[in-house]
Design a protein around this motif. Structure first.
Motif, PDB file in Angstrom:
ATOM      1  N   ILE A  19       0.828  -1.194   0.000  1.00 37.88           N
ATOM      2  CA  ILE A  19       0.000   0.000   0.000  1.00 37.88           C
ATOM      3  C   ILE A  19       0.865   1.247   0.000  1.00 37.88           C
ATOM      4  O   ILE A  19       1.978   1.255   0.509  1.00 37.88           O
ATOM      5  N   ILE A  26      -2.742   7.606   0.062  1.00 39.26           N
ATOM      6  CA  ILE A  26      -2.478   6.727   1.212  1.00 39.26           C
ATOM      7  C   ILE A  26      -3.471   5.561   1.248  1.00 39.26           C
ATOM      8  O   ILE A  26      -4.672   5.731   1.023  1.00 39.26           O
ATOM      9  N   GLY A  27      -2.923   4.380   1.484  1.00 39.85           N
ATOM     10  CA  GLY A  27      -3.766   3.194   1.621  1.00 39.85           C
ATOM     11  C   GLY A  27      -4.053   2.460   0.329  1.00 39.85           C
ATOM     12  O   GLY A  27      -4.624   1.367   0.360  1.00 39.85           O
ATOM     13  N   GLN A  28      -3.673   3.026  -0.820  1.00 36.82           N
ATOM     14  CA  GLN A  28      -3.975   2.385  -2.107  1.00 36.82           C
ATOM     15  C   GLN A  28      -2.919   1.353  -2.476  1.00 36.82           C
ATOM     16  O   GLN A  28      -1.723   1.639  -2.434  1.00 36.82           O
ATOM     17  N   PRO A  29      -3.343   0.167  -2.910  1.00 37.70           N
ATOM     18  CA  PRO A  29      -2.381  -0.808  -3.436  1.00 37.70           C
ATOM     19  C   PRO A  29      -1.589  -0.199  -4.598  1.00 37.70           C
ATOM     20  O   PRO A  29      -2.175   0.416  -5.495  1.00 37.70           O
ATOM     21  N   PRO A  79      -4.386  -4.295 -13.427  1.00 39.38           N
ATOM     22  CA  PRO A  79      -4.004  -2.889 -13.349  1.00 39.38           C
ATOM     23  C   PRO A  79      -4.152  -2.312 -11.949  1.00 39.38           C
ATOM     24  O   PRO A  79      -5.086  -2.644 -11.221  1.00 39.38           O
ATOM     25  N   LEU A  80      -3.217  -1.447 -11.595  1.00 37.54           N
ATOM     26  CA  LEU A  80      -3.273  -0.742 -10.309  1.00 37.54           C
ATOM     27  C   LEU A  80      -2.470   0.543 -10.441  1.00 37.54           C
ATOM     28  O   LEU A  80      -2.004   0.881 -11.527  1.00 37.54           O
ATOM     29  N   ARG A 107      -2.413   3.044 -13.784  1.00 39.41           N
ATOM     30  CA  ARG A 107      -2.406   4.480 -13.532  1.00 39.41           C
ATOM     31  C   ARG A 107      -1.059   4.864 -12.938  1.00 39.41           C
ATOM     32  O   ARG A 107      -0.392   4.028 -12.308  1.00 39.41           O
ATOM     33  N   LEU A 234       2.701   5.680   6.934  1.00 36.83           N
ATOM     34  CA  LEU A 234       2.206   4.415   7.501  1.00 36.83           C
ATOM     35  C   LEU A 234       3.247   3.305   7.423  1.00 36.83           C
ATOM     36  O   LEU A 234       3.370   2.487   8.338  1.00 36.83           O
TER      37      LEU A 234
ATOM     38  N   PHE B 226      -7.206  -4.550  -5.827  1.00 34.79           N
ATOM     39  CA  PHE B 226      -6.456  -3.296  -5.930  1.00 34.79           C
ATOM     40  C   PHE B 226      -7.342  -2.059  -5.838  1.00 34.79           C
ATOM     41  O   PHE B 226      -6.848  -0.940  -5.776  1.00 34.79           O
ATOM     42  N   ALA B 228      -9.343  -1.617  -3.312  1.00 37.52           N
ATOM     43  CA  ALA B 228      -9.544  -1.354  -1.877  1.00 37.52           C
ATOM     44  C   ALA B 228      -8.430  -0.464  -1.327  1.00 37.52           C
ATOM     45  O   ALA B 228      -7.313  -0.458  -1.837  1.00 37.52           O
ATOM     46  N   HIS B 229      -8.755   0.296  -0.302  1.00 37.26           N
ATOM     47  CA  HIS B 229      -7.749   1.023   0.475  1.00 37.26           C
ATOM     48  C   HIS B 229      -7.615   0.316   1.819  1.00 37.26           C
ATOM     49  O   HIS B 229      -8.606  -0.179   2.361  1.00 37.26           O
ATOM     50  N   VAL B 230      -6.423   0.309   2.363  1.00 38.53           N
ATOM     51  CA  VAL B 230      -6.212  -0.238   3.706  1.00 38.53           C
ATOM     52  C   VAL B 230      -5.624   0.867   4.579  1.00 38.53           C
ATOM     53  O   VAL B 230      -4.549   1.394   4.272  1.00 38.53           O
ATOM     54  N   LEU B 231      -6.332   1.204   5.629  1.00 37.99           N
ATOM     55  CA  LEU B 231      -5.902   2.300   6.509  1.00 37.99           C
ATOM     56  C   LEU B 231      -6.154   1.945   7.971  1.00 37.99           C
ATOM     57  O   LEU B 231      -7.198   1.387   8.294  1.00 37.99           O
TER      58      LEU B 231
END
Lengths: 245, 245
Positions: A19, A26-29, A79-80, A107, A234, B226, B228-231
């Motif tokens: 992430i 923040i938090g995005q794969p 894709p990510l 992206r 993080l 991908f 999803a966000h993880v926080l």
């Protein structure tokens, strides 16, 4: 600058997916492509292995096709977000990688101090401008920073990100934000125990970082700077200074 | 449901500005209005002081005007994001507060489990739907959750947020996300040492939370989820279970 397909890019490391640990995404794969080489030498640099020319032998010249193949292998062709960082990735010929990756659905975000602008910034999905505050001992080239914003034109999301160690850094962030009032701002407490290029296991002062985070929140609230975001790194909190996660 | 100006809202606490510690608005300066009362009793509830009717005497009935005055006083009349949370704020008559606050420049986010929909959801700036996974011991009312999304219509940003403790919770989040494929998803490791309503100083197992955060990142990457966000909950990492920050 145009980049021919045969030009190579100096790559320090490609890793992920993991992430994104900081800033607007923040938090995005994310898969990270870290390029080697930088026109800056920030006093508290946390990526000297991609900056100091002593490590130049570790920077592999890779073609656009080789990098894209590696990103696709790491992400299982799903894709990510790809984060282009460094060093200063703006000094590498990344335009073809961005366009060819986007054609496959990926992206691209690029993070740079804003010292070098490129016409291909306008192809990005996200441009993170991270001008370096006084504690870095670097000097801001205001014309170059403005050129970066102009080069991005209207296509990518643009955000300002600041590493903050002290009051002087905070005042600097206020000044830059006032110059670009329409750009979202992300403030990040500095890591005063950054990894050396060869001692990644150096102890992290998590308490100190969280204390500085608390101070930074207090400052933002006291100034009623409600348009700013305050976020820690993080990855440092989770993994310390370990590289490649 | 229409709400007359004379209706009162049961308020457990109003505090801030501080930063939003979790979810899509993480890092944003925010004033929190926490309402009292909830139609759920999640096993790991971290806000029992706003849920358990034992504490009902602490919930002050306030008018829209009183709440707005308090929010404006706390923020020095400088507009910012107001987070409506609980308990379940959807069971309170918050429509007039949202509209009158917006007229003063404030923005409003509401966080609810999605068990009760209101026509005024469409006035929000952000609707965070946080359906409760199996570990909560609650049962999801799928029709009500769908009604919440419909009530929001096209105006507010909508996000799904899930507290995740284990594989069953993770599978639940996947299922809900598949039902609403266009909504952004935020995953958050559960706090298995939540504060009791009277022992806010209970020790936080930060290592445990960060360990669960690492596990959750690994799961998201392994599934190539991908989008999803993880926080984590930043406020728990910075301040532990302390209330009002």
């Amino acid at each position: 600058m145009s980049a021919s397909a045969s030009e190579t890019i100096r790559v320090s490391e490609i890793f992920g997916p993991t992430i994104q640990g900081e800033g607007a995404l923040i938090g995005q794969p994310t898969v990270f492509v870290r390029t080697g080489g930088c026109d800056y030498r920030c006093s508290w640099c946390d990526s000297l292995h991609a900056v100091d020319s002593r490590f130049r032998a570790d920077w592999r010249p890779m073609t656009t096709a080789e990098i894209l193949a590696r990103v696709r292998a790491l992400s299982g062709d799903a894709p990510l977000m790809v984060s282009l960082s460094g060093g200063n990735p703006a000094i590498q010929p990344l335009g073809p990688l961005i366009r060819q990756g986007q054609a496959k659905g990926y992206r691209f975000a690029l993070e740079t101090q804003g010292s070098v602008s490129r016409d291909w910034f306008s192809d990005l999905d996200m441009l993170v401008l991270s001008p370096k505050p006084p504690s870095s001992a670097m000097t801001t080239d205001w014309d170059a920073l403005g050129d970066c914003v102009k080069a991005a034109a209207s296509k990518p999301r643009i955000a300002l990100k600041f590493v903050i160690f002290d009051e002087a850094d905070f005042a600097y962030a206020r000044e830059v934000a006032a110059r670009f009032p329409y750009l979202p701002v992300y403030l990040q407490p500095g890591n005063h125990t950054p990894p050396g290029p060869e001692d990644m296991d150096a102890c992290i002062d998590t308490e100190g970082i969280l204390g500085r985070m608390g101070w930074l929140i207090d400052r933002v609230i006291a100034e009623r700077w409600f348009a700013a975001h305050v976020l820690p790194q993080l990855h440092v909190l989770i993994w310390g200074n370990k590289r490649g996660v």
